[in-house]
Structures are given as structure tokens and as C-alpha cells.
Design a protein around this motif. Structure first.
Motif, PDB file in Angstrom:
ATOM      1  N   GLY A  19       0.811  -1.208   0.000  1.00  0.00           N
ATOM      2  CA  GLY A  19       0.000   0.000   0.000  1.00  0.00           C
ATOM      3  C   GLY A  19       0.848   1.262   0.000  1.00  0.00           C
ATOM      4  O   GLY A  19       0.364   2.350   0.287  1.00  0.00           O
ATOM      5  N   VAL A  20       2.125   1.115  -0.323  1.00  0.00           N
ATOM      6  CA  VAL A  20       3.054   2.235  -0.407  1.00  0.00           C
ATOM      7  C   VAL A  20       3.243   2.539  -1.889  1.00  0.00           C
ATOM      8  O   VAL A  20       3.313   1.621  -2.706  1.00  0.00           O
ATOM      9  N   SER A  21       3.330   3.795  -2.241  1.00  0.00           N
ATOM     10  CA  SER A  21       3.443   4.146  -3.659  1.00  0.00           C
ATOM     11  C   SER A  21       4.693   3.531  -4.295  1.00  0.00           C
ATOM     12  O   SER A  21       5.701   3.317  -3.625  1.00  0.00           O
ATOM     13  N   TYR A  22       4.573   3.273  -5.593  1.00  0.00           N
ATOM     14  CA  TYR A  22       5.700   2.717  -6.350  1.00  0.00           C
ATOM     15  C   TYR A  22       6.929   3.602  -6.201  1.00  0.00           C
ATOM     16  O   TYR A  22       8.034   3.117  -5.972  1.00  0.00           O
ATOM     17  N   SER A  23       6.739   4.918  -6.331  1.00  0.00           N
ATOM     18  CA  SER A  23       7.891   5.828  -6.285  1.00  0.00           C
ATOM     19  C   SER A  23       8.575   5.797  -4.917  1.00  0.00           C
ATOM     20  O   SER A  23       9.802   5.856  -4.842  1.00  0.00           O
ATOM     21  N   THR A  24       7.803   5.661  -3.845  1.00  0.00           N
ATOM     22  CA  THR A  24       8.395   5.591  -2.507  1.00  0.00           C
ATOM     23  C   THR A  24       9.170   4.295  -2.335  1.00  0.00           C
ATOM     24  O   THR A  24      10.312   4.304  -1.864  1.00  0.00           O
ATOM     25  N   VAL A  25       8.569   3.174  -2.716  1.00  0.00           N
ATOM     26  CA  VAL A  25       9.257   1.879  -2.606  1.00  0.00           C
ATOM     27  C   VAL A  25      10.523   1.901  -3.450  1.00  0.00           C
ATOM     28  O   VAL A  25      11.597   1.492  -2.987  1.00  0.00           O
ATOM     29  N   ASN A  26      10.427   2.392  -4.656  1.00  0.00           N
ATOM     30  CA  ASN A  26      11.586   2.453  -5.548  1.00  0.00           C
ATOM     31  C   ASN A  26      12.688   3.338  -4.961  1.00  0.00           C
ATOM     32  O   ASN A  26      13.865   2.988  -5.013  1.00  0.00           O
ATOM     33  N   SER A  27      12.316   4.462  -4.387  1.00  0.00           N
ATOM     34  CA  SER A  27      13.304   5.363  -3.766  1.00  0.00           C
ATOM     35  C   SER A  27      14.013   4.692  -2.597  1.00  0.00           C
ATOM     36  O   SER A  27      15.220   4.839  -2.422  1.00  0.00           O
ATOM     37  N   ILE A  28      13.264   3.952  -1.792  1.00  0.00           N
ATOM     38  CA  ILE A  28      13.855   3.243  -0.652  1.00  0.00           C
ATOM     39  C   ILE A  28      14.819   2.179  -1.153  1.00  0.00           C
ATOM     40  O   ILE A  28      15.943   2.060  -0.661  1.00  0.00           O
ATOM     41  N   LEU A  29      14.390   1.404  -2.142  1.00  0.00           N
ATOM     42  CA  LEU A  29      15.225   0.328  -2.666  1.00  0.00           C
ATOM     43  C   LEU A  29      16.493   0.858  -3.329  1.00  0.00           C
ATOM     44  O   LEU A  29      17.536   0.204  -3.270  1.00  0.00           O
ATOM     45  N   ARG A  30      16.418   2.006  -3.945  1.00  0.00           N
ATOM     46  CA  ARG A  30      17.580   2.598  -4.621  1.00  0.00           C
ATOM     47  C   ARG A  30      18.407   3.466  -3.678  1.00  0.00           C
ATOM     48  O   ARG A  30      19.331   4.129  -4.102  1.00  0.00           O
ATOM     49  N   GLU A  31      18.024   3.457  -2.392  1.00  0.00           N
ATOM     50  CA  GLU A  31      18.705   4.225  -1.344  1.00  0.00           C
ATOM     51  C   GLU A  31      18.692   5.724  -1.615  1.00  0.00           C
ATOM     52  O   GLU A  31      19.586   6.448  -1.205  1.00  0.00           O
ATOM     53  N   LYS A  32      17.652   6.195  -2.306  1.00  0.00           N
ATOM     54  CA  LYS A  32      17.469   7.628  -2.534  1.00  0.00           C
ATOM     55  C   LYS A  32      16.725   8.248  -1.358  1.00  0.00           C
ATOM     56  O   LYS A  32      16.876   9.409  -1.066  1.00  0.00           O
ATOM     57  N   SER A  33      15.906   7.438  -0.695  1.00  0.00           N
ATOM     58  CA  SER A  33      15.176   7.875   0.490  1.00  0.00           C
ATOM     59  C   SER A  33      15.941   7.390   1.711  1.00  0.00           C
ATOM     60  O   SER A  33      15.944   6.205   2.023  1.00  0.00           O
ATOM     61  N   LYS A  34      16.606   8.311   2.392  1.00  0.00           N
ATOM     62  CA  LYS A  34      17.463   7.940   3.520  1.00  0.00           C
ATOM     63  C   LYS A  34      16.707   7.824   4.839  1.00  0.00           C
ATOM     64  O   LYS A  34      17.216   7.271   5.797  1.00  0.00           O
ATOM     65  N   SER A  35      15.491   8.346   4.914  1.00  0.00           N
ATOM     66  CA  SER A  35      14.770   8.283   6.181  1.00  0.00           C
ATOM     67  C   SER A  35      13.279   8.052   5.976  1.00  0.00           C
ATOM     68  O   SER A  35      12.464   8.929   6.226  1.00  0.00           O
ATOM     69  N   PRO A  36      12.916   6.850   5.511  1.00  0.00           N
ATOM     70  CA  PRO A  36      11.492   6.543   5.361  1.00  0.00           C
ATOM     71  C   PRO A  36      10.817   6.541   6.731  1.00  0.00           C
ATOM     72  O   PRO A  36      11.458   6.281   7.751  1.00  0.00           O
TER      73      PRO A  36
END
Length: 84
Positions: A19-36
Motif C-alpha cells: 500500500g506504499v506508492s511505487y515511487s516511494t518503494v523504488n526510492s527506498i530500494l535505490r537508497e534515494k530515500s534515507k529516512s522513510p
């Protein structure tokens, strides 16, 4: 191999299951999102049928998530005025 790939999940499937957006999941997996947020991590853990404790204990997650923030956390503690 990462947890997602070892379970045979695409990024899109993980996003749908959590239920998390594709862009958020993708950012986390690519280590672009440092603080989910914790809520986001709980949703992803639940999609893997794991508790948050189990999810955070996955070596790939621990290695990429917590090393960068250790020093700043200690500095934040030093700045706080803790009184009984």
C-alpha cells in the motif's frame, strides 16, 4: 540477493502489497530515500509477512540504513539537555 528479489517480487508488486506508492518503494530500494517513516517501513515489513523487528534485522537493510546516521544521532544526544 535482496529480500524483494529472493521472494520473487517486482517493485510494483511490493508497492501494491504494502500500500506504499511505487515511487516511494523504488526510492527506498535505490537508497534515494534515507529516512522513510516508521509507518512506511511497517507497511513494507507486513507485505513481506514479517514483523518490523524481523524486517529491520535483515542484514542488507541494517548495512545500508543505519551506518550513515550513527554519528549524527550521538551528536543529537549530546545537544539534548537531559535532566531527571
Amino acid at each position: 540477493m535482496g529480500l524483494r528479489k529472493s521472494r520473487g517480487l517486482s517493485v510494483n508488486k511490493l508497492a501494491t502489497m504494502s500500500g506504499v506508492s511505487y515511487s516511494t518503494v523504488n526510492s527506498i530500494l535505490r537508497e534515494k530515500s534515507k529516512s522513510p517513516t516508521l509507518a512506511t517501513l511497517i507497511r513494507i515489513a507486513t507485505a513481506f509477512n514479517m514483523t518490523i523487528i524481523e524486517f529491520l534485522d535483515v542484514p542488507e537493510i541494517v548495512a545500508s540504513s543505519f551506518d550513515d546516521n550513527e554519528d549524527s544521532f550521538e551528536e543529537d544526544l549530546e545537544d539534548e539537555n537531559f535532566s531527571p
